[in-house]
Design a protein around this motif. Structure first.
Motif, PDB file in Angstrom:
ATOM      1  N   TYR A   1     -66.553  -4.622 -48.130  1.00  0.00           N
ATOM      2  CA  TYR A   1     -65.541  -4.461 -48.909  1.00  0.00           C
ATOM      3  C   TYR A   1     -64.289  -3.216 -48.289  1.00  0.00           C
ATOM      4  N   TRP A   2     -64.336  -2.378 -47.936  1.00  0.00           N
ATOM      5  CA  TRP A   2     -63.458  -1.379 -47.560  1.00  0.00           C
ATOM      6  C   TRP A   2     -62.511  -2.261 -45.735  1.00  0.00           C
TER       7      TRP A   2
ATOM      8  N   LEU B   1     -61.199  -3.341 -51.551  1.00  0.00           N
ATOM      9  CA  LEU B   1     -61.174  -1.755 -52.033  1.00  0.00           C
ATOM     10  C   LEU B   1     -61.483  -0.777 -52.733  1.00  0.00           C
ATOM     11  N   PHE B   2     -61.340  -0.989 -53.931  1.00  0.00           N
ATOM     12  CA  PHE B   2     -62.048  -0.643 -55.003  1.00  0.00           C
ATOM     13  C   PHE B   2     -63.831  -0.531 -55.461  1.00  0.00           C
TER      14      PHE B   2
ATOM     15  N   MET C   1     -63.590  -5.184 -60.676  1.00  0.00           N
ATOM     16  CA  MET C   1     -62.699  -4.808 -59.181  1.00  0.00           C
ATOM     17  C   MET C   1     -62.803  -6.178 -58.603  1.00  0.00           C
TER      18      MET C   1
ATOM     19  N   VAL D   1     -56.643  -4.407 -51.930  1.00  0.00           N
ATOM     20  CA  VAL D   1     -56.548  -3.128 -52.983  1.00  0.00           C
ATOM     21  C   VAL D   1     -57.606  -3.451 -53.738  1.00  0.00           C
ATOM     22  N   PHE D   2     -57.857  -4.148 -54.671  1.00  0.00           N
ATOM     23  CA  PHE D   2     -59.623  -4.391 -55.730  1.00  0.00           C
ATOM     24  C   PHE D   2     -60.349  -4.862 -54.723  1.00  0.00           C
TER      25      PHE D   2
ATOM     26  N   LEU E   1     -65.768   1.186 -53.322  1.00  0.00           N
ATOM     27  CA  LEU E   1     -65.967   2.184 -53.916  1.00  0.00           C
ATOM     28  C   LEU E   1     -66.823   2.316 -55.045  1.00  0.00           C
ATOM     29  N   ALA E   2     -67.277   1.103 -55.669  1.00  0.00           N
ATOM     30  CA  ALA E   2     -67.418   1.439 -57.284  1.00  0.00           C
ATOM     31  C   ALA E   2     -68.567   1.896 -57.327  1.00  0.00           C
TER      32      ALA E   2
ATOM     33  N   ILE F   1     -68.052  -1.368 -62.867  1.00  0.00           N
ATOM     34  CA  ILE F   1     -67.104  -1.249 -62.272  1.00  0.00           C
ATOM     35  C   ILE F   1     -66.197  -2.420 -60.774  1.00  0.00           C
TER      36      ILE F   1
ATOM     37  N   ARG G   1     -70.799  -1.363 -48.855  1.00  0.00           N
ATOM     38  CA  ARG G   1     -69.698  -1.308 -48.673  1.00  0.00           C
ATOM     39  C   ARG G   1     -69.103  -1.307 -47.930  1.00  0.00           C
TER      40      ARG G   1
END
Length: 467
Positions: free
Chosen positions: A187-188, A110-111, A124, A107-108, A114-115, A120, A184
């Motif tokens: 991380y996704w 992915l976050f 995450m 979950v984090f 998206l930061a 942020i 990114r």
């Protein structure tokens, strides 16, 4: 009426001995593949930071020192996760803790991808790192517990190659996809374990020690019949519940220093500190070091790919040798070879030789840690293995935390970028010295005794009658 003397005596079964004397089959493979799958995301996690770092620095406008600091903050999360989730698993079960760890990471990560800001992103990454920190000690403990003794070192080392596979995948994505889709995207991809979590919870077993402490004879009989169908185990068998309950009493952290284990415990901490300093320093900064040395982005990432391959080869070859000549000799050789390798890396500019030395460096860092993990796990009694490995990895994470920052500071000076490799020779020598201080005679290592009739029995190294 049946008298007491006529009643069948309840059979006593030592589940750990049955597992240790078993032969590798489909059940072992199931555990192996799930552990390999889980640890692959640990390798992917740390490698994706280094792989995506050059583009991320441009996106967020980071300096080299700031990028190193972000990497170190993330690794603090891994240290906290190891300290929390390692001991917790010995209480609530390793399967539950692994599920929590994979959920946090998925979950984090992915976050983090998206930061919108570096602040942020760092928060995450820290939370995701809590999960990654708890993952390592638990998969090591489970794979050690569920491996046949005869090939245990090779099996655990092979499983931990998943870490290197994850790093290789991150490097390949970085080389061929990242420039188009951006940093990114790495991380996704971290969300993948979330979708496989329901299957994991359904198929993966809890640890033997968990079932024994809760007197779940039906689960124990089911597992032992899978590894040894001829045993005909039943849930009514006595799986040494009383002795297991007695061994589990008390604070497990305190037991790390009891029964003459203190010196070895401190030695393990230094060994892991040394290995993780080298592993995370290389994984974080290798692409940037090679980029500053004149290589293009794709070429610099290829060195990370070679590093991962070296880790796999070192783990497999080292595991094969450990099962034949023992952990100590193999680990000492790897530490010393690593020191020589890093000195050589700082002094050569030949591309082919650099690739060869990077591969050797991977074998002597990731390979060494992969072999040290089962060595540490087997040293402690089975009811406290997650605690032993978890605390060792937690303390060792200090090395992982300072590595990105220290190497970042070196790269920000006027020194030649490749001079940073010389730094890794120091922890190689330190780890070797620490290994020599381990007192194996005070450990709970088991060894197989194979008699002429083919029967197999285990004796503990702490049983003086065996020697």
């Amino acid at each position: 009426m049946t008298t007491k003397a006529e009643r069948p005596q309840q059979r006593k079964i030592n589940a750990a001995e049955v597992m240790a004397a078993s032969k590798f089959n489909k059940f072992h493979l199931l555990v192996f593949l799930w552990c390999l799958y889980a640890i692959a995301f640990d390798g992917f996690d740390i490698a994706m930071y280094g792989v995506g770092l050059p583009l991320m620095m441009e996106d967020f406008g980071l300096s080299i020192v700031e990028a190193g600091a972000v990497g170190s903050y993330t690794l603090i999360g891994m240290m906290v996760g190891a300290f929390v989730f390692g001991p917790l698993a010995d209480i609530v079960g390793r399967k539950k803790v692994l599920a929590i760890c994979m959920l946090l990471f998925s979950v984090f990560s992915l976050f983090a991808g998206l930061a919108p800001t570096i602040t942020i992103f760092t928060i995450m990454r820290f939370i995701a790192a809590l999960g990654m920190g708890g993952l390592m000690p638990n998969v090591i403990s489970l794979m050690t517990e569920y491996s046949p003794k005869k090939n245990r070192a090779l099996i655990v080392a092979s499983m931990y190659c998943g870490y290197s596979v994850g790093g290789i995948l991150a490097s390949l994505i970085g080389m061929y996809i990242m420039e188009e889709l951006g940093w990114r995207f790495l991380y996704w991809l971290g969300i993948i374990p979330l979708f496989t979590l329901p299957i994991f919870l359904k198929k993966f077993p809890e640890s033997l020690s968990y079932y024994i402490l809760r007197k779940q004879g039906d689960q124990l009989a089911k597992i032992l019949n899978l590894v040894n169908p001829k045993g005909n185990y039943k849930e009514t068998d006595d799986f040494e519940y009383a002795s297991a309950k007695e061994s589990a009493k008390g604070f497990q952290g305190k037991k790390l220093f009891s029964n003459n284990r203190a010196v070895s415990t401190f030695a393990f901490w230094i060994m892991v500190f040394s290995c993780l300093l080298m592993i995370y320093g290389l994984n974080t900064w290798l692409p940037k070091i090679m980029q500053q040395s004149g290589y293009g982005l794709t070429s610099s990432l290829s060195f990370s790919l070679v590093l991962g391959i070296g880790q796999i080869v070192g783990s497999l070859l080292g595991g094969y040798l450990v099962d034949r000549i023992g952990h100590r000799k193999v680990l000492i050789s790897l530490y010393l070879l690593g020191a020589i390798c890093f000195v050589a890396l700082s002094m050569t500019s030949n591309s082919l030789l650099l690739y060869v030395l990077i591969a050797i460096g991977g074998a002597c860092t990731g390979g060494t840690q992969n072999l040290a993990n089962p060595y540490i796990s087997e040293f402690y009694p089975k009811e406290m293995r997650s605690t032993g490995v978890g605390v060792a990895v937690g303390v060792g994470r200090i090395g992982a935390i300072i590595a990105p920052l220290v190497i970042g500071l070196l790269l920000s000076t006027s020194l030649e970028p490749q001079s940073a490799f010389m730094t890794f020779a120091i922890p190689s020598i330190l780890g070797c010295i620490a290994l020599l201080c381990v007192q194996e005679r005070h450990g709970s290592f088991d060894r197989l005794n194979i008699y002429n009739n083919g029967e197999i029995a285990l004796t503990s190294m702490t049983d003086k009658k065996a020697f």
